[in-house]
Design an enzyme around this catalytic site. Structure first.
Site, PDB file in Angstrom:
ATOM      1  N   LEU A 123     -15.884 -30.127  13.550  1.00 10.81           N
ATOM      2  CA  LEU A 123     -16.343 -31.512  13.641  1.00 10.81           C
ATOM      3  C   LEU A 123     -15.146 -32.456  13.593  1.00 10.81           C
ATOM      4  O   LEU A 123     -14.082 -32.075  13.090  1.00 10.81           O
ATOM      5  CB  LEU A 123     -17.268 -31.822  12.459  1.00 10.81           C
ATOM      6  CG  LEU A 123     -18.648 -31.170  12.506  1.00 10.81           C
ATOM      7  CD1 LEU A 123     -19.361 -31.382  11.180  1.00 10.81           C
ATOM      8  CD2 LEU A 123     -19.464 -31.743  13.661  1.00 10.81           C
ATOM      9  N   ARG A 181      21.347 -32.168   0.966  1.00 13.84           N
ATOM     10  CA  ARG A 181      22.436 -31.197   0.959  1.00 13.84           C
ATOM     11  C   ARG A 181      23.032 -31.191  -0.439  1.00 13.84           C
ATOM     12  O   ARG A 181      22.848 -32.127  -1.216  1.00 13.84           O
ATOM     13  CB  ARG A 181      23.504 -31.583   1.977  1.00 13.84           C
ATOM     14  CG  ARG A 181      23.112 -31.169   3.379  1.00 13.84           C
ATOM     15  CD  ARG A 181      24.137 -31.632   4.376  1.00 13.84           C
ATOM     16  NE  ARG A 181      25.373 -30.872   4.320  1.00 13.84           N
ATOM     17  CZ  ARG A 181      26.464 -31.181   5.014  1.00 13.84           C
ATOM     18  NH1 ARG A 181      26.469 -32.252   5.793  1.00 13.84           N
ATOM     19  NH2 ARG A 181      27.555 -30.441   4.930  1.00 13.84           N
ATOM     20  N   HIS A 182      23.767 -30.143  -0.749  1.00 11.88           N
ATOM     21  CA  HIS A 182      24.506 -30.111  -2.011  1.00 11.88           C
ATOM     22  C   HIS A 182      25.475 -31.298  -2.043  1.00 11.88           C
ATOM     23  O   HIS A 182      25.816 -31.862  -0.996  1.00 11.88           O
ATOM     24  CB  HIS A 182      25.285 -28.798  -2.114  1.00 11.88           C
ATOM     25  CG  HIS A 182      26.119 -28.519  -0.892  1.00 11.88           C
ATOM     26  ND1 HIS A 182      27.317 -29.153  -0.660  1.00 11.88           N
ATOM     27  CD2 HIS A 182      25.895 -27.730   0.191  1.00 11.88           C
ATOM     28  CE1 HIS A 182      27.814 -28.742   0.502  1.00 11.88           C
ATOM     29  NE2 HIS A 182      26.963 -27.882   1.045  1.00 11.88           N
ATOM     30  N   GLU A 237      23.838 -20.722   3.296  1.00 14.30           N
ATOM     31  CA  GLU A 237      24.302 -21.342   4.544  1.00 14.30           C
ATOM     32  C   GLU A 237      24.483 -20.306   5.656  1.00 14.30           C
ATOM     33  O   GLU A 237      24.698 -19.110   5.385  1.00 14.30           O
ATOM     34  CB  GLU A 237      25.628 -22.091   4.280  1.00 14.30           C
ATOM     35  CG  GLU A 237      26.267 -22.796   5.479  1.00 14.30           C
ATOM     36  CD  GLU A 237      25.357 -23.809   6.183  1.00 14.30           C
ATOM     37  OE1 GLU A 237      24.211 -23.461   6.537  1.00 14.30           O
ATOM     38  OE2 GLU A 237      25.804 -24.950   6.412  1.00 14.30           O
ATOM     39  N   HIS A 287      21.946 -26.496   2.606  1.00  9.70           N
ATOM     40  CA  HIS A 287      23.191 -26.595   3.375  1.00  9.70           C
ATOM     41  C   HIS A 287      22.902 -27.223   4.738  1.00  9.70           C
ATOM     42  O   HIS A 287      21.756 -27.261   5.185  1.00  9.70           O
ATOM     43  CB  HIS A 287      23.771 -25.197   3.575  1.00  9.70           C
ATOM     44  CG  HIS A 287      24.024 -24.473   2.299  1.00  9.70           C
ATOM     45  ND1 HIS A 287      25.224 -24.505   1.640  1.00  9.70           N
ATOM     46  CD2 HIS A 287      23.205 -23.699   1.536  1.00  9.70           C
ATOM     47  CE1 HIS A 287      25.143 -23.771   0.528  1.00  9.70           C
ATOM     48  NE2 HIS A 287      23.931 -23.268   0.444  1.00  9.70           N
TER      49      HIS A 287
HETATM   50  O1  F6P Z   1      30.823 -27.843   7.113  1.00  8.94           O
HETATM   51  C1  F6P Z   1      29.785 -27.569   6.233  1.00  8.94           C
HETATM   52  C2  F6P Z   1      28.928 -26.432   6.746  1.00  8.94           C
HETATM   53  O2  F6P Z   1      27.833 -26.285   5.887  1.00  8.94           O
HETATM   54  C3  F6P Z   1      29.644 -25.106   6.916  1.00  8.94           C
HETATM   55  O3  F6P Z   1      29.690 -24.320   5.765  1.00  8.94           O
HETATM   56  C4  F6P Z   1      28.872 -24.474   8.024  1.00  8.94           C
HETATM   57  O4  F6P Z   1      29.571 -23.422   8.662  1.00  8.94           O
HETATM   58  C5  F6P Z   1      28.640 -25.652   8.907  1.00  8.94           C
HETATM   59  O5  F6P Z   1      28.446 -26.753   8.056  1.00  8.94           O
HETATM   60  C6  F6P Z   1      27.451 -25.533   9.804  1.00  8.94           C
HETATM   61  O6  F6P Z   1      27.425 -26.608  10.688  1.00  8.94           O
HETATM   62  P1  F6P Z   1      27.793 -26.381  12.226  1.00  8.94           P
HETATM   63  O7  F6P Z   1      26.765 -25.389  12.695  1.00  8.94           O
HETATM   64  O8  F6P Z   1      27.626 -27.733  12.838  1.00  8.94           O
HETATM   65  O9  F6P Z   1      29.178 -25.845  12.332  1.00  8.94           O
END
Ligand code: F6P
Length: 559
Positions: free
Chosen positions: A21, A227-228, A299, A364
């Site tokens: 519905l 992000r951190h 990351e 990250h």
């Molecule tokens: O520069 C910070 C970061 O988190 C790196 O550790 C990582 O490799 C990168 O960014 C990822 O971003 P991109 O894919 O744009 O290189």
């Protein structure tokens, strides 16, 4: 799963057909399933009959348009359904579509049978997704959401819109037939997924959709990304690693509880997810919330490029560097990962995220890009270039028609780690990949903390002194100058900043510090607050009280 078509070629075509519905969150479910599949790399598209109707006959149709006793309305609505169906079939044929999601009420067996016949003729496998809303309260909430966000009711008085919508639902309700067809493939979601019924589910794709839908909680909530804080590797421009926070990153970590308690509604209910890397855990350190560290949130693994700058990668691995620029989503670092790999490893996190109430992910750059792209429905091409700056809290509010976004930029400087797609790369001259809707999202610039100026009372201080007898050893972090300034001290000897053993259950926080005011008077202050949920940095913010130096002096507490 493949099936043989009439002309002998292989086809992979599935139709997810919504049933329900009006006001049972079908559009939201359709959008969600579509986004999920696209995110996984499966070509999917929603065919929303309402959109065809609006395009053909205009958005503002009164409820009588939907009355089955109105033959003209019935004729026009049938036209809209046919248009949607034709367009869908042509998408399958001409654009190699894999999963089409047909978003309409499909309220009767007869109507569903017509669609089934059409699909069989075109070698399209059909799975129905029925959404049923038995809970009165939920029905009302959905109706309010539709009145608020559906283009049908844009610029209409809210009370009139709600009444009209209820009448519209009534027209469908009279002849609605819930799914009981034993031979058909369907999933029935009752009351936003609190009960689920499955019939004839088979194969990989259907199981995947069921897995997703069974975890989907359809209700309004916010998701937060940060992000951190800036890391030492960020400052040096290095990729990957497991470095500590920089001084500014630590400052962000200290400010975060205040930012959260100020800008996140009901922040005490928040759960915080981090990766297993030091920098995200350190950023979450002062948050008093329940925390969970996911390995899957680590990351993107840069493999041989880990610990290098972009310039060093270009110098040492020129071919790789160019390949990444040409197809960043699919490029896989030597001994490392691609964005496509990261999406695959994030799938369980994402499905769990859909089950949860308000969550803050401290993550990250690459990871948050992947999750953000899912909620904001961004293509794989644009995903690796999404801007997720440091020291910014992002709030996403998913809705049926769009995901709303707010960004809170904390006024603590940090390096910019975004590297745009070079113009010389394949597709690099098309600027849109470096931009995204977030740039239009409201950006709220905030100072690290806001100092309320309510003076302490003698009772506060007496309470602080009573609590000071607690053993401070285990839970003591240092004040730094910046922090003391936030608390009204311009120059300081470092003093202890104490917070309770269990920050979730505490009933009071004690801050004690020594320092001197801008006029050079040396003082000792103690601040005590109760009910600390959500505050562990400077409790005064949470409670609206702070150490007002003059008042402390007037009370004779000056050292
Ligand atoms: O520069 C910070 C970061 O988190 C790196 O550790 C990582 O490799 C990168 O960014 C990822 O971003 P991109 O894919 O744009 O290189």
């Amino acid at each position: 799963m493949a099936c043989q078509t009439n002309n002998g070629s292989l086809s992979l075509r599935f139709l997810e057909q919504l049933v329900g519905l009006p006001g049972t969150s079908k559009t939201l479910v359709a959008q969600k399933v579509c986004r999920y599949l696209q995110w996984l790399g499966i070509a999917s598209r929603v065919f929303n009959v309402g959109n065809f109707r609006r395009k053909l006959f205009g958005a503002h149709q009164p409820h009588t348009f939907f009355d089955p006793a109105n033959p003209e309305g019935e004729r026009l609505r049938s036209q809209a359904r046919d248009h949607a169906l034709q367009e869908m079939m042509s998408w399958f044929r001409n654009e190699q579509g894999i999963v089409a999601i047909y978003d309409a009420t499909n309220a009767t067996r007869a109507r569903r049978e017509v669609l089934l016949q059409e699909c069989r003729k075109n070698d399209v496998q059909v799975m129905f997704i029925e959404s049923v809303c038995e809970d009165e309260g939920l029905r009302l909430l959905n109706a309010i959401e539709i009145q608020r966000s559906s283009p049908d009711y844009a610029q209409m008085d809210s009370e009139m819109a709600l009444q009209d919508f209820k009448m519209r639902v009534g027209h469908y309700g009279g002849h609605y037939e819930t799914m009981t067809e034993k031979d058909l493939t369907y999933i029935k979601l009752i009351d936003a997924g609190s009960q689920v019924i499955l019939s004839q589910i088979q194969g990989y794709l259907q199981s995947r959709i069921v897995y997703y839908l069974m975890n989907l909680r359809i209700r309004s909530r916010n998701i937060y990304f940060s992000r951190h804080g800036e890391s030492l590797f960020n400052v040096m421009g290095l990729l990957g690693g497991d470095s500590e926070l920089s001084a500014r990153g630590k400052q962000y970590a200290r400010a975060l509880p205040v930012v959260v308690s100020t800008y996140v509604p009901n922040s005490d209910r928040l759960t915080v997810w981090t990766s297993t890397k030091k920098r995200t855990i350190a950023t979450a350190k002062h948050l008093p919330h329940k925390k969970l560290a996911w390995k899957a949130l680590d990351e993107l693994e840069a493999g041989k490029a880990d610990g290098l700058t972009y310039e060093q990668v270009e110098e040492q691995f020129p071919e790789d560097f160019a390949n990444r620029d040409n197809d960043k989503f699919n490029y896989r670092y030597q001994d490392g990962e691609s964005y496509r790999d990261v999406v695959a490893r994030l799938e369980p996190v994402l499905v769990d995220l859909e089950r949860q109430d308000d969550i803050l992910i401290i993550g990250h750059q690459a990871i948050l890009r992947c999750l953000y792209a899912y909620f904001m429905n961004m293509s794989h091409e644009r995903l690796p270039y999404i801007k997720i700056p440091l020291h910014t809290l992002i709030q996403l509010t998913p809705g049926a028609y769009r995901c709303e976004e707010k960004r809170f930029k904390v006024d603590i400087d940090a390096v910019d780690t975004h590297r745009p797609k070079p113009k010389t790369a394949v597709g690099g001259s098309q600027t849109p990949v470096n931009t995204h809707p977030a740039q239009d999202a409201p950006l709220i610039n905030i100072a690290p903390v806001m100092l309320p100026n309510t003076p302490l009372t003698t009772a506060d201080i007496a309470e602080a002194e009573r609590n000071c007898s607690r053993d401070p050893q285990d839970h003591c972090v240092e004040f730094d100058d910046q922090h003391l300034q936030m608390c009204g001290l311009s120059d300081s000897r470092l003093g202890p900043y104490l917070y309770p053993a269990s920050s979730n259950s505490c009933t009071s926080i004690i801050v004690s510090a020594s320092g001197s005011t801008s006029t050079g008077t040396s003082i000792d202050i103690s601040v005590s607050v109760s009910a600390c949920t959500g505050a562990s940095v400077c409790p005064s913010y949470k409670t609206g009280r702070t150490a007002n130096i003059d008042r402390v002096a007037a009370d004779g507490r000056e050292g």
